[in-house]
Motif scaffolding. Structure first.
Motif, PDB file in Angstrom:
ATOM      1  N   GLU A  96       0.852  -1.191   0.000  1.00 52.23           N
ATOM      2  CA  GLU A  96       0.000   0.000   0.000  1.00 52.23           C
ATOM      3  C   GLU A  96       0.895   1.250   0.000  1.00 52.23           C
ATOM      4  O   GLU A  96       1.838   1.361   0.762  1.00 52.23           O
ATOM      5  CB  GLU A  96      -0.892   0.027   1.242  1.00 52.23           C
ATOM      6  CG  GLU A  96      -2.000  -1.012   1.227  1.00 52.23           C
ATOM      7  CD  GLU A  96      -2.861  -0.949   2.480  1.00 52.23           C
ATOM      8  OE1 GLU A  96      -2.548  -0.125   3.371  1.00 52.23           O
ATOM      9  OE2 GLU A  96      -3.815  -1.726   2.582  1.00 52.23           O
ATOM     10  N   ARG A  97       0.561   2.177  -0.870  1.00 52.26           N
ATOM     11  CA  ARG A  97       1.400   3.375  -1.027  1.00 52.26           C
ATOM     12  C   ARG A  97       0.505   4.604  -1.107  1.00 52.26           C
ATOM     13  O   ARG A  97      -0.509   4.594  -1.808  1.00 52.26           O
ATOM     14  CB  ARG A  97       2.240   3.237  -2.299  1.00 52.26           C
ATOM     15  CG  ARG A  97       3.200   4.384  -2.582  1.00 52.26           C
ATOM     16  CD  ARG A  97       4.151   3.961  -3.686  1.00 52.26           C
ATOM     17  NE  ARG A  97       4.907   5.093  -4.221  1.00 52.26           N
ATOM     18  CZ  ARG A  97       5.921   4.962  -5.073  1.00 52.26           C
ATOM     19  NH1 ARG A  97       6.290   3.767  -5.477  1.00 52.26           N
ATOM     20  NH2 ARG A  97       6.554   6.031  -5.539  1.00 52.26           N
ATOM     21  N   TYR A  98       0.865   5.616  -0.370  1.00 53.98           N
ATOM     22  CA  TYR A  98       0.061   6.829  -0.400  1.00 53.98           C
ATOM     23  C   TYR A  98       0.972   8.061  -0.338  1.00 53.98           C
ATOM     24  O   TYR A  98       2.048   8.018   0.263  1.00 53.98           O
ATOM     25  CB  TYR A  98      -0.949   6.851   0.748  1.00 53.98           C
ATOM     26  CG  TYR A  98      -0.352   6.798   2.128  1.00 53.98           C
ATOM     27  CD1 TYR A  98      -0.022   7.974   2.812  1.00 53.98           C
ATOM     28  CD2 TYR A  98      -0.115   5.585   2.763  1.00 53.98           C
ATOM     29  CE1 TYR A  98       0.517   7.930   4.082  1.00 53.98           C
ATOM     30  CE2 TYR A  98       0.434   5.527   4.039  1.00 53.98           C
ATOM     31  CZ  TYR A  98       0.740   6.702   4.690  1.00 53.98           C
ATOM     32  OH  TYR A  98       1.287   6.653   5.948  1.00 53.98           O
ATOM     33  N   ASP A 110       6.405   9.649  -0.702  1.00 57.78           N
ATOM     34  CA  ASP A 110       5.306   8.723  -0.424  1.00 57.78           C
ATOM     35  C   ASP A 110       5.681   7.833   0.749  1.00 57.78           C
ATOM     36  O   ASP A 110       6.851   7.788   1.188  1.00 57.78           O
ATOM     37  CB  ASP A 110       5.012   7.830  -1.634  1.00 57.78           C
ATOM     38  CG  ASP A 110       4.556   8.607  -2.854  1.00 57.78           C
ATOM     39  OD1 ASP A 110       4.208   9.798  -2.700  1.00 57.78           O
ATOM     40  OD2 ASP A 110       4.553   8.016  -3.941  1.00 57.78           O
ATOM     41  N   GLU A 405       6.173   0.911   7.770  1.00 57.59           N
ATOM     42  CA  GLU A 405       6.166   1.793   6.606  1.00 57.59           C
ATOM     43  C   GLU A 405       7.579   2.273   6.281  1.00 57.59           C
ATOM     44  O   GLU A 405       8.383   2.492   7.181  1.00 57.59           O
ATOM     45  CB  GLU A 405       5.272   3.019   6.862  1.00 57.59           C
ATOM     46  CG  GLU A 405       3.798   2.703   6.961  1.00 57.59           C
ATOM     47  CD  GLU A 405       2.970   3.945   7.249  1.00 57.59           C
ATOM     48  OE1 GLU A 405       1.788   3.961   6.874  1.00 57.59           O
ATOM     49  OE2 GLU A 405       3.519   4.902   7.847  1.00 57.59           O
TER      50      GLU A 405
END
Length: 417
Positions: A96-98, A110, A405
């Motif tokens: 998951e990348r935001y 990011d 993360e």
């Protein structure tokens, strides 16, 4: 010998973790379905092996709570398989990348969710942890080392054999899920030194085990010393609702960390509620430990001193106290709670919200049983444990808590002045 074995186990797990990290969600889900199917297919063998552990436990005089945790039935084996299938339905957090920010110089920052690597689970008489931990760690891209206590080690091996069949059928190394072959404490101590290969240790068991692991580990440890959960019945509570929540929290299953161990009752409704509670708890043979004020409502209550509250009974026993007001209930919870789960029953929404804001525990509840403080019940699928420390997870730990993360920076050739 134990030092070299611990290093070998840890090193092989670290290599296996790389193989899991390369799998996409569809590939992992296919393997997980094979794990669930393999557990169902091996049900008879798993239960037969578990019966030997139960017989050994009875000979050693294990407590009722420990025996309950150890026991596997067809329903509990099916529950393990069903929990794996629930994990299949959960979104894979890995990758998951935001966007985090775009800097004035144009670089894009990011954050991406990645596996922790290798997780070491140390647990006592809970053979279902083998399946839960194996599946959760696999879906989150990690390898896991499972060190089971002697009470459940044979059951754990039988469950792991089914998981290994699924891994073999998927052309993956068995070291993705490793069951330590012995419950020898010296080997466990050596595992706790393998900080070069193991990224996180999660102990599940009695307070003594948690302290031992925390005191001897060179690796970060998720801590959960005990579950002293309270139910506070507020002056604005629906008393019938409160009674059902009390009975479910205390008597539905006693030998678990989310069972109620304390009952706090506002003095304004004590005359109405405590006689109701006394009758219902007596019918369930619950032993009452109480303050002097509450004792008159119960037959044969054990009057305890103010500093004797906060026990984790894990049995048909509960501590009862009448409190002057909301603030007195909060003070009691702060003094005697364990940071696990705290419950209020009230029809006053403002009081409920205040309780949720003020109480410092991993799970706070309004008008619901403490027995819902569980990864599966809260929508995590199976849980790998419950953290009552705040780094890096707090409360029931599911897939996301088994990841971390990293920053991802994308530029167009920028250099720093």
């Amino acid at each position: 010998m134990n030092s070299s074995l611990a290093t070998e186990i840890s090193k092989r797990a670290a290599v296996a973790a790389r193989a899991v990290a390369t799998l996409n969600e569809a590939e992992k889900n296919l393997v997980l379905q094979r794990m669930a199917d393999a557990i169902r297919a091996a049900q008879d063998e798993i239960i037969q092996t578990n019966e030997k552990d139960l017989a050994s436990g009875a000979e050693k005089g294990l407590s009722d709570a420990m025996m309950d945790r150890l026991k596997l039935t067809p329903e509990r084996v099916e529950g393990m398989a069903a929990a794996i299938e629930e994990i299949i339905e959960l979104q894979d957090p890995v990758g998951e990348r935001y966007p985090f920010t775009t800097r004035p110089n144009g670089i894009q920052v990011d954050k991406m969710r990645i596996p922790l690597g290798v997780i070491c689970m140390i647990y006592e008489a809970r053979p279902n942890v083998t399946a839960d931990a194996g599946a959760l760690c696999f879906k989150s891209g990690n390898a896991v080392i499972l060190r089971c206590g002697r009470e459940a080690i044979e059951s754990s091996k039988a469950i792991a054999a089914a998981l290994h069949k699924a891994l073999k059928d998927s052309n993956l190394p068995e070291d993705v899920i490793t069951v330590v072959p012995t419950s020898d404490r010296e080997l466990m101590t050596e595992l706790l030194k393998q900080d070069q290969y193991i990224d996180l240790v999660i102990p599940r068991g009695g307070e003594g085990l948690i302290h031992f692991v925390s005191d001897n580990s060179k690796i970060p440890v998720i801590q959960h010393y005990k579950g002293v959960c309270h139910l506070y019945v507020d002056q604005d509570a629906d008393l019938d609702k409160a009674l059902q929540i009390l009975l479910n929290g205390k008597t539905q299953r006693t030998g678990v960390c989310n069972a109620l161990e304390g009952l706090l009752v506002h003095q304004a409704i004590a005359d109405k509620f405590l006689p109701m509670a006394a009758q219902a708890l007596a019918e369930k043979d619950v032993v009452i430990h109480s303050d002097q004020t509450s004792a008159k409502y119960f037959d044969n209550a054990d009057v305890i001193a103010d500093d004797a509250f906060g026990e984790e009974y894990l049995a048909l026993e509960i501590a009862v106290r009448t409190v002057a007001d909301f603030d007195a209930a909060i003070e009691h919870i702060q003094n005697f709670g364990s940071g696990h789960t705290e419950v209020i029953v009230t029809e006053n929404n403002e009081t409920a919200e205040r309780f949720i804001r003020v109480v410092d525990s991993a799970v706070t509840m309004a008008n619901a049983s403490s027995r819902f403080s569980d990864g599966g019940q809260l929508g995590l699928g199976a849980e790998i444990g419950i953290s009552t420390s705040k780094l890096h997870a707090y409360g029931p730990m599911g897939l996301q808590a088994l990841t971390t993360e990293k920053f991802v920076v994308t530029g167009t050739g920028q250099i720093r002045d």
